[in-house]
Motif scaffolding. Structure first.
Motif, PDB file in Angstrom:
ATOM      1  N   ASP A 162      50.543  36.238  26.413  1.00 14.65           N
ATOM      2  CA  ASP A 162      50.510  36.658  25.004  1.00 14.65           C
ATOM      3  C   ASP A 162      49.157  37.238  24.623  1.00 14.65           C
ATOM      4  OD1 ASP A 162      53.128  35.900  24.631  1.00 14.65           O
ATOM      5  OD2 ASP A 162      52.645  33.957  23.727  1.00 14.65           O
ATOM      6  N   VAL A 163      48.076  36.720  25.225  1.00 19.71           N
ATOM      7  CA  VAL A 163      46.745  37.263  24.960  1.00 19.71           C
ATOM      8  C   VAL A 163      46.590  38.651  25.574  1.00 19.71           C
ATOM      9  CG1 VAL A 163      44.275  36.978  25.446  1.00 19.71           C
ATOM     10  CG2 VAL A 163      45.627  35.005  24.729  1.00 19.71           C
ATOM     11  N   LEU A 164      47.053  38.820  26.812  1.00 15.90           N
ATOM     12  CA  LEU A 164      46.758  40.020  27.581  1.00 15.90           C
ATOM     13  C   LEU A 164      47.692  41.195  27.323  1.00 15.90           C
ATOM     14  CD1 LEU A 164      45.936  38.481  31.103  1.00 15.90           C
ATOM     15  CD2 LEU A 164      44.354  39.044  29.251  1.00 15.90           C
ATOM     16  N   ARG A 165      48.943  40.926  27.010  1.00 13.02           N
ATOM     17  CA  ARG A 165      49.923  42.019  26.935  1.00 13.02           C
ATOM     18  C   ARG A 165      49.606  43.079  25.875  1.00 13.02           C
ATOM     19  NH1 ARG A 165      54.854  37.778  27.571  1.00 13.02           N
ATOM     20  NH2 ARG A 165      55.135  37.917  29.853  1.00 13.02           N
ATOM     21  N   PRO A 166      49.262  42.691  24.627  1.00 12.42           N
ATOM     22  CA  PRO A 166      49.065  43.735  23.612  1.00 12.42           C
ATOM     23  C   PRO A 166      47.952  44.715  23.968  1.00 12.42           C
ATOM     24  CG  PRO A 166      49.316  41.588  22.573  1.00 12.42           C
ATOM     25  CD  PRO A 166      49.156  41.337  24.035  1.00 12.42           C
ATOM     26  N   SER A 167      46.827  44.230  24.481  1.00  8.01           N
ATOM     27  CA  SER A 167      45.684  45.108  24.739  1.00  8.01           C
ATOM     28  C   SER A 167      45.833  45.891  26.034  1.00  8.01           C
ATOM     29  CB  SER A 167      44.389  44.292  24.762  1.00  8.01           C
ATOM     30  OG  SER A 167      44.486  43.235  25.697  1.00  8.01           O
ATOM     31  N   THR A 168      46.391  45.278  27.075  1.00  4.22           N
ATOM     32  CA  THR A 168      46.540  45.988  28.342  1.00  4.22           C
ATOM     33  C   THR A 168      47.754  46.904  28.342  1.00  4.22           C
ATOM     34  OG1 THR A 168      47.902  44.247  29.352  1.00  4.22           O
ATOM     35  CG2 THR A 168      45.489  44.048  29.580  1.00  4.22           C
ATOM     36  N   GLY A 169      48.769  46.544  27.578  1.00  3.25           N
ATOM     37  CA  GLY A 169      50.015  47.303  27.602  1.00  3.25           C
ATOM     38  C   GLY A 169      50.882  46.995  28.813  1.00  3.25           C
ATOM     39  N   TYR A 170      50.496  46.000  29.616  1.00  4.85           N
ATOM     40  CA  TYR A 170      51.228  45.675  30.834  1.00  4.85           C
ATOM     41  C   TYR A 170      52.287  44.603  30.575  1.00  4.85           C
ATOM     42  CZ  TYR A 170      47.145  47.942  32.985  1.00  4.85           C
ATOM     43  OH  TYR A 170      46.139  48.816  33.327  1.00  4.85           O
ATOM     44  N   ARG A 171      53.298  44.547  31.438  1.00 12.79           N
ATOM     45  CA  ARG A 171      54.386  43.572  31.285  1.00 12.79           C
ATOM     46  C   ARG A 171      53.909  42.159  31.592  1.00 12.79           C
ATOM     47  NH1 ARG A 171      57.871  43.804  35.025  1.00 12.79           N
ATOM     48  NH2 ARG A 171      59.390  42.499  33.930  1.00 12.79           N
ATOM     49  N   LEU A 172      53.154  41.999  32.660  1.00 17.73           N
ATOM     50  CA  LEU A 172      52.580  40.705  33.062  1.00 17.73           C
ATOM     51  C   LEU A 172      53.631  39.593  33.054  1.00 17.73           C
ATOM     52  CD1 LEU A 172      49.223  40.943  31.069  1.00 17.73           C
ATOM     53  CD2 LEU A 172      49.581  41.386  33.501  1.00 17.73           C
ATOM     54  N   PRO A 173      54.670  39.727  33.871  1.00 23.70           N
ATOM     55  CA  PRO A 173      55.696  38.675  33.894  1.00 23.70           C
ATOM     56  C   PRO A 173      55.121  37.344  34.359  1.00 23.70           C
ATOM     57  CG  PRO A 173      55.964  40.188  35.739  1.00 23.70           C
ATOM     58  CD  PRO A 173      54.929  40.787  34.852  1.00 23.70           C
ATOM     59  N   VAL A 174      55.589  36.258  33.770  1.00 23.94           N
ATOM     60  CA  VAL A 174      55.202  34.906  34.167  1.00 23.94           C
ATOM     61  C   VAL A 174      56.260  34.398  35.124  1.00 23.94           C
ATOM     62  CG1 VAL A 174      54.663  32.577  33.371  1.00 23.94           C
ATOM     63  CG2 VAL A 174      54.041  34.553  31.957  1.00 23.94           C
ATOM     64  N   THR A 175      55.862  34.082  36.343  1.00 19.56           N
ATOM     65  CA  THR A 175      56.826  33.785  37.394  1.00 19.56           C
ATOM     66  C   THR A 175      56.320  32.665  38.294  1.00 19.56           C
ATOM     67  OG1 THR A 175      57.981  34.729  39.309  1.00 19.56           O
ATOM     68  CG2 THR A 175      55.796  35.616  38.814  1.00 19.56           C
ATOM     69  N   THR A 176      57.255  31.996  38.964  1.00 21.19           N
ATOM     70  CA  THR A 176      56.891  30.983  39.957  1.00 21.19           C
ATOM     71  C   THR A 176      56.892  31.573  41.367  1.00 21.19           C
ATOM     72  OG1 THR A 176      59.210  30.277  40.088  1.00 21.19           O
ATOM     73  CG2 THR A 176      57.770  29.068  38.574  1.00 21.19           C
ATOM     74  N   ARG A 177      57.196  32.855  41.497  1.00 20.42           N
ATOM     75  CA  ARG A 177      57.255  33.492  42.811  1.00 20.42           C
ATOM     76  C   ARG A 177      55.863  33.861  43.311  1.00 20.42           C
ATOM     77  NH1 ARG A 177      62.521  37.538  42.162  1.00 20.42           N
ATOM     78  NH2 ARG A 177      64.028  35.869  41.704  1.00 20.42           N
ATOM     79  N   GLY A 178      55.758  34.107  44.614  1.00 17.26           N
ATOM     80  CA  GLY A 178      54.481  34.402  45.238  1.00 17.26           C
ATOM     81  C   GLY A 178      54.021  35.829  44.988  1.00 17.26           C
ATOM     82  N   GLY A 179      52.898  36.187  45.644  1.00 18.89           N
ATOM     83  CA  GLY A 179      52.344  37.518  45.496  1.00 18.89           C
ATOM     84  C   GLY A 179      50.963  37.481  44.855  1.00 18.89           C
ATOM     85  N   ASP A 180      50.319  38.647  44.820  1.00 18.96           N
ATOM     86  CA  ASP A 180      49.003  38.755  44.219  1.00 18.96           C
ATOM     87  C   ASP A 180      49.095  38.711  42.688  1.00 18.96           C
ATOM     88  OD1 ASP A 180      48.012  38.987  46.734  1.00 18.96           O
ATOM     89  OD2 ASP A 180      47.807  41.180  46.678  1.00 18.96           O
ATOM     90  N   GLY A 181      47.936  38.528  42.057  1.00 21.81           N
ATOM     91  CA  GLY A 181      47.894  38.518  40.598  1.00 21.81           C
ATOM     92  C   GLY A 181      47.017  37.399  40.089  1.00 21.81           C
ATOM     93  N   ILE A 182      47.416  36.814  38.963  1.00 21.35           N
ATOM     94  CA  ILE A 182      46.700  35.689  38.361  1.00 21.35           C
ATOM     95  C   ILE A 182      47.507  34.439  38.643  1.00 21.35           C
ATOM     96  CG2 ILE A 182      45.796  34.695  36.229  1.00 21.35           C
ATOM     97  CD1 ILE A 182      45.668  37.576  35.110  1.00 21.35           C
ATOM     98  N   ARG A 183      46.912  33.499  39.333  1.00 27.23           N
ATOM     99  CA  ARG A 183      47.619  32.294  39.757  1.00 27.23           C
ATOM    100  C   ARG A 183      47.097  31.091  38.985  1.00 27.23           C
ATOM    101  NH1 ARG A 183      49.271  29.518  44.728  1.00 27.23           N
ATOM    102  NH2 ARG A 183      50.568  27.820  43.896  1.00 27.23           N
TER     103      ARG A 183
END
Length: 531
Positions: free
Chosen positions: A80-101
């Motif tokens: 909720d903090v990041l989406r408005p300013s970045t414009g990115y979807r930033l899905p919250v997920t339990t799956r693996g991969g790079d990103g913010i953990r």
């Protein structure tokens, strides 16, 4: 949209920025692609190791969380903090991969306690590890400050969104890091309180002390004594309409605070500071005559009738209902400036009232005058004296601390946020002196009170009394920039407290406050970014 009532000095500064169409110096790293240094955050972390390449948040970034409600809630908050300013979807997920953990419960985080965290950043992502969700949340506040200030805006910004490479290990010095808001002298709506909660959370404050009753107003509905709110809450300083929180509104504040990992500490001040209650129920007065409602600012003239049995029926009902609404550990019973209560009556009153708090499952907090009686086992005394408070009064508090009473330090000439910065400050009072930014920061809670063991100090709290405070802009102007310094005193290790280093980190917060719409005082003691 909230209307701003800025002081001329601050308004003029912001108009210069807007008219020039440029950003402040503190925001320059966003334009040049240079990340915020890991150590530039407030409060100062326990340890910082800068190394390696930064991580860049992009449209492919995901927020990966453990499969637990606590981690997911923190992940959704971050999104909720990041989406408005970045414009990115930033899905919250339990799956693996790079990103913010966001990871809970690892061995490496266990040593950092319930509120500590570890943040690791590199080319492939950012990982925040904590023992509890509170630690993840505090780690997210650090991540916010490691991103450009424009991340706080609620519309799409150009970026880039870089997080410096390296490791932050962090944990608080004290478990009690509070801010008090006086809603009695002037009433503040649920939305205004929630706005302040968000500002407190950014600096890892974990207690919101609500001063719910005083001579000028009673602000919480009590079913068994309904006129406390409907009559006692019907006015405020200066004669305005006042207000009060219904039980559902108070629960909403408590839930909102909990979502930001703050615990609400409610205060019912007694036996003094009780005119709103005395005006609501004649039987609470020794002579059976209810006084008029009070809209002034003098103190020390009111007292519950210590000898009447109905007084303790009243106290029991109020504490029972308030305790049932409050999931937190503490209930504050005031106890200061009871000038109309004899010492013997004060002692007798506290002997009867403290067990009531325990009966309903709460721990007593009282202003430090409580140490003039016998504090209950486990009670905390909140010291609000001055540097030059009498040696005898300080000795009384220190003796209680040596005997097991915990201390919350709120010295008025250091951290009372309603004190004027200078003689020209348009808001606030000056009875405790003028409190500029350096004075509010440049002291050590662990060594402040002579004769009190450092181990007795549970933390610090910054009270904001509201005789002159009418709206959110006023709150912010008096809290910022002093509040972050008090937060640092409560969080950061003592060796990190250095004014010359702190004032530079503090100055770098200004673009973030402007992005958040926070009014603040541009103290000449701080090297603020130039327009």
């Amino acid at each position: 949209m909230r209307q701003h009532h800025r002081t001329p000095r601050l308004l003029g500064t912001l108009l210069l920025v807007v008219a020039a169409g440029i950003s402040v110096v503190g925001a320059a790293p966003a334009a040049t692609g240079v990340p915020v240094p890991l150590g530039q955050v407030v409060p100062a972390p326990l340890s910082v190791e800068a190394k390696g390449a930064p991580y860049r948040i992009t449209g492919d970034t995901r927020i990966r969380v453990d499969d637990s409600p606590g981690a997911r809630r923190v992940g959704e908050y971050l999104a909720d903090v990041l989406r408005p300013s970045t414009g990115y979807r930033l899905p919250v997920t339990t799956r693996g991969g790079d990103g913010i953990r966001l990871r809970l419960g690892s061995n490496s985080a266990r040593a950092l306690g319930d509120e500590g965290y570890r943040l690791d950043s590199g080319r492939s992502g950012v990982t925040i590890t904590a023992r509890k969700a509170a630690g993840l949340f505090h780690g997210v506040q650090t991540l916010r400050q490691l991103l450009p200030a424009a991340v706080e805006k609620r519309s799409a910004q150009p970026g880039p969104w870089l997080v410096a490479g390296g490791t932050v290990k962090d944990a608080p010095r004290y478990g009690y890091r509070g801010a008090m808001l006086d809603v009695s002298r002037h009433f503040f709506t649920v939305a205004q309180v929630e706005r302040y909660i968000d500002q407190l959370a950014l600096y890892k404050i974990n207690k919101l002390h609500l001063h719910l009753s005083d001579d000028q107003g009673w602000r919480i509905a009590i079913d068994s004594w309904p006129r406390l709110a409907t009559h006692g809450g019907s006015t405020q300083v200066g004669g305005g309409t006042g207000g009060f929180y219904t039980k559902d509104q108070y629960r909403r504040i408590v839930r909102y605070a909990a979502s930001r990992h703050l615990e609400v500490v409610p205060e019912i001040d007694m036996p003094g500071h009780t005119n709103a209650a005395l005006a609501s129920y004649a039987e609470l007065n020794c002579d059976g005559v209810a006084p008029e409602l009070y809209t002034g600012t003098e103190v020390g003239f009111s007292s519950l009738c210590v000898d009447k049995p109905v007084t303790y029926d009243f106290v029991d009902d109020v504490i029972r209902e308030l305790a049932a609404l409050t999931p937190g550990r503490y209930l504050h019973i005031g106890g200061d400036e009871a000038h109309s209560t004899s010492h013997a009556d004060y002692v007798a009153f506290m002997e009867r009232v403290q067990p009531v708090v325990a009966r309903y499952g709460k721990t007593v907090i009282g202003w430090h005058q409580l140490t003039g009686a016998t504090p209950a086992k486990g009670a905390l005394a909140q010291y609000w004296g001055l540097d030059d408070t009498s040696a005898a009064e300080k000795a009384q508090v220190a003796k209680a601390a040596r005997n097991g009473t915990g201390l919350i330090l709120s010295p008025a000439d250091r951290v009372y946020l309603d004190m004027k910065y200078t003689a020209d400050t348009p808001l606030g009072l000056d009875w405790a002196g003028l409190v500029e930014v350096r004075r509010s920061y440049d002291w050590d809670p662990g060594a402040y009170l002579p004769g009190a063991p450092a181990s007795a100090v549970r933390g610090v709290e910054a009270p904001l009394w509201t005789e002159t405070i009418l709206n959110s802009d006023h709150i912010e102007y008096m809290a910022f920039p002093r509040l972050p310094g008090v937060a640092e005193l409560g969080w950061s290790p003592a060796p990190a407290h250095d004014w010359d280093a702190y004032k530079v980190r503090l100055a770098a917060q200004a673009p973030r406050w402007e992005a958040l719409g926070i009014d603040y005082y541009r103290s000449p003691q701080v090297p603020w970014p130039a327009p």
